[in-house]
Write a protein that holds these residues in place. Structure first.
Motif, PDB file in Angstrom:
ATOM      1  N   LEU A   1       0.825  -1.202   0.000  1.00  0.00           N
ATOM      2  CA  LEU A   1       0.000   0.000   0.000  1.00  0.00           C
ATOM      3  C   LEU A   1       0.862   1.256   0.000  1.00  0.00           C
ATOM      4  CD1 LEU A   1      -2.642  -1.048   2.697  1.00  0.00           C
ATOM      5  CD2 LEU A   1      -2.688  -1.484   0.232  1.00  0.00           C
ATOM      6  N   ASP A   2       0.210   2.396  -0.346  1.00  0.00           N
ATOM      7  CA  ASP A   2       0.916   3.669  -0.369  1.00  0.00           C
ATOM      8  C   ASP A   2      -0.045   4.779   0.033  1.00  0.00           C
ATOM      9  OD1 ASP A   2       2.913   5.518  -0.675  1.00  0.00           O
ATOM     10  OD2 ASP A   2       3.459   4.889  -2.699  1.00  0.00           O
TER      11      ASP A   2
ATOM     12  N   PRO B   1       2.150   4.316   3.653  1.00  0.00           N
ATOM     13  CA  PRO B   1       3.328   4.102   2.814  1.00  0.00           C
ATOM     14  C   PRO B   1       4.158   2.896   3.248  1.00  0.00           C
ATOM     15  CG  PRO B   1       3.646   5.981   4.264  1.00  0.00           C
ATOM     16  CD  PRO B   1       2.208   5.593   4.374  1.00  0.00           C
ATOM     17  N   ASP B   2       4.514   2.082   2.261  1.00  0.00           N
ATOM     18  CA  ASP B   2       5.360   0.890   2.462  1.00  0.00           C
ATOM     19  C   ASP B   2       4.691  -0.208   3.281  1.00  0.00           C
ATOM     20  OD1 ASP B   2       7.484   2.084   1.055  1.00  0.00           O
ATOM     21  OD2 ASP B   2       8.119   3.147   2.853  1.00  0.00           O
ATOM     22  N   THR B   3       3.416  -0.048   3.614  1.00  0.00           N
ATOM     23  CA  THR B   3       2.708  -1.144   4.278  1.00  0.00           C
ATOM     24  C   THR B   3       2.692  -2.344   3.338  1.00  0.00           C
ATOM     25  OG1 THR B   3       1.328   0.199   5.722  1.00  0.00           O
ATOM     26  CG2 THR B   3       0.434  -1.923   5.054  1.00  0.00           C
ATOM     27  N   THR B   4       3.176  -3.482   3.830  1.00  0.00           N
ATOM     28  CA  THR B   4       3.360  -4.654   2.980  1.00  0.00           C
ATOM     29  C   THR B   4       2.860  -5.908   3.686  1.00  0.00           C
ATOM     30  OG1 THR B   4       5.358  -3.619   2.050  1.00  0.00           O
ATOM     31  CG2 THR B   4       5.023  -5.965   1.615  1.00  0.00           C
TER      32      THR B   4
ATOM     33  N   ASP C   1      -0.657  -2.041  -4.656  1.00  0.00           N
ATOM     34  CA  ASP C   1       0.024  -2.931  -5.598  1.00  0.00           C
ATOM     35  C   ASP C   1      -0.357  -4.349  -5.208  1.00  0.00           C
ATOM     36  OD1 ASP C   1       1.700  -4.360  -7.246  1.00  0.00           O
ATOM     37  OD2 ASP C   1       3.558  -3.760  -6.229  1.00  0.00           O
ATOM     38  N   LEU C   2      -1.330  -4.899  -5.920  1.00  0.00           N
ATOM     39  CA  LEU C   2      -1.895  -6.209  -5.579  1.00  0.00           C
ATOM     40  C   LEU C   2      -1.192  -7.305  -6.365  1.00  0.00           C
ATOM     41  CD1 LEU C   2      -4.120  -7.865  -4.127  1.00  0.00           C
ATOM     42  CD2 LEU C   2      -5.623  -7.352  -6.063  1.00  0.00           C
ATOM     43  N   ARG C   3      -0.595  -8.259  -5.645  1.00  0.00           N
ATOM     44  CA  ARG C   3       0.120  -9.363  -6.298  1.00  0.00           C
ATOM     45  C   ARG C   3      -0.671 -10.677  -6.238  1.00  0.00           C
ATOM     46  NH1 ARG C   3       5.666  -7.901  -5.802  1.00  0.00           N
ATOM     47  NH2 ARG C   3       5.760  -5.604  -5.862  1.00  0.00           N
ATOM     48  N   HIS C   4      -1.306 -10.931  -5.092  1.00  0.00           N
ATOM     49  CA  HIS C   4      -2.041 -12.183  -4.896  1.00  0.00           C
ATOM     50  C   HIS C   4      -3.429 -11.866  -4.344  1.00  0.00           C
ATOM     51  CE1 HIS C   4       1.450 -14.598  -5.819  1.00  0.00           C
ATOM     52  NE2 HIS C   4       2.154 -13.940  -4.923  1.00  0.00           N
ATOM     53  N   PRO C   5      -4.429 -11.777  -5.198  1.00  0.00           N
ATOM     54  CA  PRO C   5      -5.773 -11.392  -4.749  1.00  0.00           C
ATOM     55  C   PRO C   5      -6.398 -12.380  -3.774  1.00  0.00           C
ATOM     56  CG  PRO C   5      -5.560 -11.214  -7.141  1.00  0.00           C
ATOM     57  CD  PRO C   5      -4.358 -11.945  -6.655  1.00  0.00           C
ATOM     58  N   LYS C   6      -6.207 -13.688  -4.032  1.00  0.00           N
ATOM     59  CA  LYS C   6      -6.913 -14.705  -3.265  1.00  0.00           C
ATOM     60  C   LYS C   6      -5.950 -15.545  -2.432  1.00  0.00           C
ATOM     61  CE  LYS C   6     -10.463 -15.179  -6.849  1.00  0.00           C
ATOM     62  NZ  LYS C   6     -11.138 -16.125  -7.779  1.00  0.00           N
ATOM     63  N   VAL C   7      -6.451 -16.006  -1.291  1.00  0.00           N
ATOM     64  CA  VAL C   7      -5.708 -16.949  -0.458  1.00  0.00           C
ATOM     65  C   VAL C   7      -6.683 -18.012   0.034  1.00  0.00           C
ATOM     66  CG1 VAL C   7      -3.939 -15.306   0.284  1.00  0.00           C
ATOM     67  CG2 VAL C   7      -6.061 -15.495   1.582  1.00  0.00           C
TER      68      VAL C   7
END
Length: 233
Positions: free
Chosen positions: A96-97, A101-104, A164-170
């Motif tokens: 996120l930003d 900011p930089d929340t990951t 910045d979405l890399r993996h929508p589902k889990v």
């Protein structure tokens, strides 16, 4: 059920004079009873909520499942031990930003003191690192999925942030749990192959796992056909 604990913790950083609806969901009685591991906003600790312990004890007291009805179970996850192919452990799932900011957020990995989220809020300023110990690789496990990170990303974007979405589902409900074969504290149990196992090893009378990974509670043709066919048995 499993919701990444980093996401649970982040829910309490969302703005509002009252608890954000997302935070209310994470701390609801249902969440505290059903989630395998729950993040406690007061103690900032991760563990089994007292409400879940009480529920499990009560189920044990009454004999778990009802004894008279025929018990059928289905899983939206696969039964061959194969999970989500693109969700490896320890990978960036969402970043996120702007306000955060930089929340990951990272996909769940095995090990001790594993970082699953770095949280950073500008106003009021808050920084927090969420770690786990002794967790299996839950996010990519075989099971019905929930678009956890997609839901979170969309809510941030709608509020004017960036994601910045890399993996929508889990994985939300592991297959071994959905068909009541095993618990999933251990990696080998979580990824166990359950297809072809005798139903006597389960708490139900018969079960069926999906041949492909599908969203939790999705009434697929495959699973519905199996259920309807059981009416003729």
């Amino acid at each position: 059920m499993s919701i990444p604990v980093g996401v649970q913790a982040f829910a309490y950083l969302l703005p509002g004079l009252k608890p954000h609806p997302f935070a209310q969901q994470m701390n609801s009685p249902a969440a505290r009873q059903m989630l395998w591991q729950h993040y406690d906003k007061t103690t900032k600790k991760i563990g089994v909520a007292p409400e879940r312990t009480a529920l499990l004890n009560e189920l044990e007291r009454v004999g778990q499942w009802p004894q008279i009805p025929r018990k059928l179970a289905v899983s939206n996850g696969r039964g061959d031990g194969i999970g989500l192919p693109d969700v490896g452990p320890g990978k960036v799932a969402l970043r996120l930003d702007v306000r955060y900011p930089d929340t990951t957020f990272y996909t769940q990995a095995q090990g001790d003191d594993v970082t699953v989220a770095y949280l950073n809020r500008l106003i009021p300023p808050t920084k927090q690192t969420i770690t786990t110990s002794g967790f299996p690789e839950l996010d990519g496990a075989p099971g019905g999925t929930l678009a956890t990170y997609e839901i979170l990303a969309n809510s941030i974007i709608e509020a004017g942030g960036k994601a910045d979405l890399r993996h929508p589902k889990v994985c939300f409900v592991p297959s071994v749990s959905a068909v009541d074969i095993l618990d999933f504290e251990r990696q080998e149990d979580l990824y166990a192959r359950v297809d072809g196992l005798d139903p006597s090893q389960s708490g139900v009378d018969a079960f069926c796992c999906s041949s492909t990974t599908t969203p939790h509670t999705l009434p697929t043709e495959e699973l519905c056909t199996w259920l309807i066919g059981k009416f003729d048995d």
